[in-house]
Write an enzyme that holds these catalytic residues in place. Sequence first.
Site, PDB file in Angstrom:
ATOM      1  N   ARG A 125      -4.201  10.262   3.652  1.00  0.00           N
ATOM      2  CA  ARG A 125      -3.232  10.853   4.197  1.00  0.00           C
ATOM      3  C   ARG A 125      -2.252  11.156   3.050  1.00  0.00           C
ATOM      4  O   ARG A 125      -1.387  11.953   3.056  1.00  0.00           O
ATOM      5  CB  ARG A 125      -2.596  10.023   5.326  1.00  0.00           C
ATOM      6  CG  ARG A 125      -1.315  10.580   6.004  1.00  0.00           C
ATOM      7  CD  ARG A 125      -1.875  11.710   6.953  1.00  0.00           C
ATOM      8  NE  ARG A 125      -0.219  12.226   7.450  1.00  0.00           N
ATOM      9  CZ  ARG A 125      -0.474  13.546   7.992  1.00  0.00           C
ATOM     10  NH1 ARG A 125      -1.704  14.153   8.078  1.00  0.00           N
ATOM     11  NH2 ARG A 125       0.663  14.325   8.242  1.00  0.00           N
ATOM     12  N   LYS A 129       0.885  -1.125  -0.012  1.00  0.00           N
ATOM     13  CA  LYS A 129      -0.081  -0.068  -0.016  1.00  0.00           C
ATOM     14  C   LYS A 129       0.913   1.208  -0.099  1.00  0.00           C
ATOM     15  O   LYS A 129       0.762   2.304  -0.783  1.00  0.00           O
ATOM     16  CB  LYS A 129      -0.899   0.157   1.249  1.00  0.00           C
ATOM     17  CG  LYS A 129      -1.626   1.280   1.571  1.00  0.00           C
ATOM     18  CD  LYS A 129      -2.585   1.234   2.975  1.00  0.00           C
ATOM     19  CE  LYS A 129      -2.041   1.963   3.947  1.00  0.00           C
ATOM     20  NZ  LYS A 129      -1.424   3.474   3.843  1.00  0.00           N
ATOM     21  N   CYS A 185      -5.553   8.436   8.700  1.00  0.00           N
ATOM     22  CA  CYS A 185      -5.458   7.699  10.009  1.00  0.00           C
ATOM     23  C   CYS A 185      -5.364   8.988  10.883  1.00  0.00           C
ATOM     24  O   CYS A 185      -4.364   9.728  10.630  1.00  0.00           O
ATOM     25  CB  CYS A 185      -4.836   6.562  10.090  1.00  0.00           C
ATOM     26  SG  CYS A 185      -5.399   5.117   9.332  1.00  0.00           S
ATOM     27  N   PRO A 196       2.297  16.604  11.852  1.00  0.00           N
ATOM     28  CA  PRO A 196       2.630  17.631  11.020  1.00  0.00           C
ATOM     29  C   PRO A 196       3.254  17.604   9.834  1.00  0.00           C
ATOM     30  O   PRO A 196       3.544  16.302   9.297  1.00  0.00           O
ATOM     31  CB  PRO A 196       3.541  18.283  12.067  1.00  0.00           C
ATOM     32  CG  PRO A 196       4.152  17.028  12.745  1.00  0.00           C
ATOM     33  CD  PRO A 196       3.374  15.971  12.879  1.00  0.00           C
ATOM     34  N   ILE A 197       3.485  18.448   8.961  1.00  0.00           N
ATOM     35  CA  ILE A 197       4.248  18.499   7.710  1.00  0.00           C
ATOM     36  C   ILE A 197       5.236  19.409   7.293  1.00  0.00           C
ATOM     37  O   ILE A 197       5.748  19.879   6.279  1.00  0.00           O
ATOM     38  CB  ILE A 197       2.947  18.297   6.497  1.00  0.00           C
ATOM     39  CG1 ILE A 197       2.260  19.710   6.453  1.00  0.00           C
ATOM     40  CG2 ILE A 197       2.385  17.146   6.443  1.00  0.00           C
ATOM     41  CD1 ILE A 197       1.652  20.080   4.968  1.00  0.00           C
ATOM     42  N   ASP A 198       5.747  19.995   8.728  1.00  0.00           N
ATOM     43  CA  ASP A 198       6.692  21.003   8.784  1.00  0.00           C
ATOM     44  C   ASP A 198       8.114  20.756   7.792  1.00  0.00           C
ATOM     45  O   ASP A 198       8.474  21.076   7.183  1.00  0.00           O
ATOM     46  CB  ASP A 198       6.949  21.403   9.952  1.00  0.00           C
ATOM     47  CG  ASP A 198       7.426  20.123  10.873  1.00  0.00           C
ATOM     48  OD1 ASP A 198       6.581  19.205  10.929  1.00  0.00           O
ATOM     49  OD2 ASP A 198       8.566  20.419  11.435  1.00  0.00           O
ATOM     50  N   ASP A 239       3.554   0.472  12.515  1.00  0.00           N
ATOM     51  CA  ASP A 239       2.302  -0.029  11.879  1.00  0.00           C
ATOM     52  C   ASP A 239       2.121  -1.470  11.986  1.00  0.00           C
ATOM     53  O   ASP A 239       0.968  -2.042  11.791  1.00  0.00           O
ATOM     54  CB  ASP A 239       2.186   0.165  10.309  1.00  0.00           C
ATOM     55  CG  ASP A 239       2.183   1.542   9.949  1.00  0.00           C
ATOM     56  OD1 ASP A 239       2.016   2.317  10.776  1.00  0.00           O
ATOM     57  OD2 ASP A 239       2.255   1.726   8.716  1.00  0.00           O
TER      58      ASP A 239
HETATM   59  C1  UD1 Z   1       4.067   6.636   7.082  1.00  0.00           C
HETATM   60  C2  UD1 Z   1       3.143   5.780   6.788  1.00  0.00           C
HETATM   61  C3  UD1 Z   1       2.366   5.370   8.133  1.00  0.00           C
HETATM   62  C4  UD1 Z   1       3.504   4.946   9.249  1.00  0.00           C
HETATM   63  C5  UD1 Z   1       4.592   6.161   9.162  1.00  0.00           C
HETATM   64  C6  UD1 Z   1       5.732   5.756  10.107  1.00  0.00           C
HETATM   65  C7  UD1 Z   1       2.438   6.132   4.469  1.00  0.00           C
HETATM   66  C8  UD1 Z   1       1.328   6.274   3.570  1.00  0.00           C
HETATM   67  N1  UD1 Z   1       2.247   6.017   5.675  1.00  0.00           N
HETATM   68  O1  UD1 Z   1       3.483   7.961   7.349  1.00  0.00           O
HETATM   69  O2  UD1 Z   1       1.464   4.307   7.958  1.00  0.00           O
HETATM   70  O3  UD1 Z   1       2.971   5.016  10.509  1.00  0.00           O
HETATM   71  O4  UD1 Z   1       5.065   6.430   8.023  1.00  0.00           O
HETATM   72  O5  UD1 Z   1       6.232   4.500   9.624  1.00  0.00           O
HETATM   73  O6  UD1 Z   1       3.650   5.650   4.257  1.00  0.00           O
HETATM   74  N2  UD1 Z   1       6.781  14.203  11.628  1.00  0.00           N
HETATM   75  C9  UD1 Z   1       7.172  15.556  11.734  1.00  0.00           C
HETATM   76  N3  UD1 Z   1       6.866  16.587  10.853  1.00  0.00           N
HETATM   77  C10 UD1 Z   1       6.839  16.200   9.620  1.00  0.00           C
HETATM   78  C11 UD1 Z   1       6.476  14.756   9.241  1.00  0.00           C
HETATM   79  C12 UD1 Z   1       6.605  13.853   9.880  1.00  0.00           C
HETATM   80  O7  UD1 Z   1       7.390  15.932  12.875  1.00  0.00           O
HETATM   81  O8  UD1 Z   1       6.824  17.159   8.603  1.00  0.00           O
HETATM   82  C13 UD1 Z   1       6.781  13.375  12.662  1.00  0.00           C
HETATM   83  C14 UD1 Z   1       5.540  12.644  12.602  1.00  0.00           C
HETATM   84  O9  UD1 Z   1       4.669  13.480  13.529  1.00  0.00           O
HETATM   85  C15 UD1 Z   1       5.988  11.379  13.498  1.00  0.00           C
HETATM   86  C16 UD1 Z   1       7.152  11.168  12.666  1.00  0.00           C
HETATM   87  O10 UD1 Z   1       7.567  12.223  12.099  1.00  0.00           O
HETATM   88  O11 UD1 Z   1       6.149  11.441  14.663  1.00  0.00           O
HETATM   89  C17 UD1 Z   1       7.149   9.853  11.680  1.00  0.00           C
HETATM   90  O12 UD1 Z   1       6.235  10.499  10.643  1.00  0.00           O
HETATM   91  P1  UD1 Z   1       6.326   9.968   9.079  1.00  0.00           P
HETATM   92  O13 UD1 Z   1       7.441   9.090   9.027  1.00  0.00           O
HETATM   93  O14 UD1 Z   1       6.290  11.385   8.501  1.00  0.00           O
HETATM   94  O15 UD1 Z   1       4.897   9.218   8.892  1.00  0.00           O
HETATM   95  P2  UD1 Z   1       4.119   9.200   7.533  1.00  0.00           P
HETATM   96  O16 UD1 Z   1       4.899   9.433   6.390  1.00  0.00           O
HETATM   97  O17 UD1 Z   1       2.807  10.353   7.795  1.00  0.00           O
END
Ligand code: UD1
Length: 428
Positions: free
Chosen positions: A93, A22, A117, A123-125, A305
């Site tokens: 997402r 996925k 989810c 965040p997406i910073d 996950d």
């Molecule tokens: C992806 C997976 C999700 C999985 C996660 C961690 C996909 C579609 N989803 O989510 O199923 O649980 O990886 O393996 O592939 N963070 C920040 N700032 C940001 C981005 C992330 O602080 O800009 C933090 C998040 O809050 C979190 C951590 O980094 O604590 C990891 O997040 P991230 O690896 O980005 O998860 P996703 O890509 O959203």
Amino acid sequence: MEKLVIHGGNRLTGEVEISGAKNAAVAIIPATLLAQDVCRIENIPNISDVVTMMHILSSMGAVVHYINKHTIEVDTKPVNSYIVPHEMTKKLRASYYLIGALLGRFNRAKVSLPGGCNFGVRPIDLHIKGFELLGATANVENAMIVASADHLTGSSVYMDKVSVGATINVMLAAVKARGLTIIENAAKEPHIVDLANFLNAMGADVRGAGTDVIKIRGVTHLHGCTYSIIPDQIEAGTYMVAAAATKGDVLVKNVIPKHLESISAKLVECGAQVIEYDDAVRVRCDGPLKRCNLKTMPHPGFPTDMQPQMSVILSIANGTSLVSEGVWDNRFRYVDQLIRMGANVQVDGTIAVFQGVEELTGAPVRADDLRAGAAMIIAGLVARGTTEIEDIIYIDRGYEDYVEKLRDLGADIYRKDFRDDTAQPAAG
Ligand code: UD1
């Protein structure tokens, strides 16, 4: 509306075929935007997240042909819009990958903030910081991320935190940027490598994916290609855990055993036997389930996950287990549902203590999110009596034909249509 009904107690035995990943599919489909050509993608999982992503691309003008259940051809040449509205992104997402892909193609993107989810602040910073380092301006305006650049320029991007999504988004934006981009402290998940391989098959120059440092030399043109997506690590892990939890014996086929090492190691610690073949693993368990401690971490650590599914084993294992969630700040919401089934769990922030109980008992529960839903299924399979799971729409997002696959393994599980009898007609 549908719910799942499970009569617990059956051992899972037999073989199960794992579908395409996925999290790779939802990155690779937007990446086709970069080629302005026809891409044929094989081993696509037939799940609602993929259908949603294909729907978004179609709505932007891409021509999508389903060759068969697992193969699609996408022609992104006709796409002429860089705007993706909320109706399209609210369910998914991973819709934020459209920002990187559209920036890479049009040097601009306007994409509504994503849904998906909810397990804490997401965040997406880091994504935005990455786009800015490549020369774009990126802001949130009216719940839309608006990014644009005259042109993107390769740059050094250090990730303050390991992020799958930010690593992928910067890769997508950088493949056609001018010059060299170096992503440091990059995520190393299998789907990062799969995306890099797909981009390279389209003519990109991406090296180092799967390590901490990814180097991307921008190219001016990408072309169509044929590509087959890797098997889903988390789907495979979920069936492995279900096999062990039910004291079963299951051959999990079409997997890359190396991607499953952290999961196999924990299952062995819990008393299961895991035998690796070239592209399959066999999991069986005939003794007592044993306690273990678990800490989730970015790859190659134990995947977050898989935390809810594995915790079902710990809730019926002998002794006390400590689960520490190292990725998300709020990923124990499902524990309330497990407690309804008789589990003994204490949660304190990102740590949960599982005191193993003799057995779980069937109960009406809900799927709080995709993997929480998978955990509820495993709990229902091991529980005495009947479990009914609501909100299974989350599970449909990420597991292909799971009712059929589980029934083939001997589970007593089916979908049931239901009307919410307690719902009141809307006033007025
Ligand atoms: C992806 C997976 C999700 C999985 C996660 C961690 C996909 C579609 N989803 O989510 O199923 O649980 O990886 O393996 O592939 N963070 C920040 N700032 C940001 C981005 C992330 O602080 O800009 C933090 C998040 O809050 C979190 C951590 O980094 O604590 C990891 O997040 P991230 O690896 O980005 O998860 P996703 O890509 O959203």
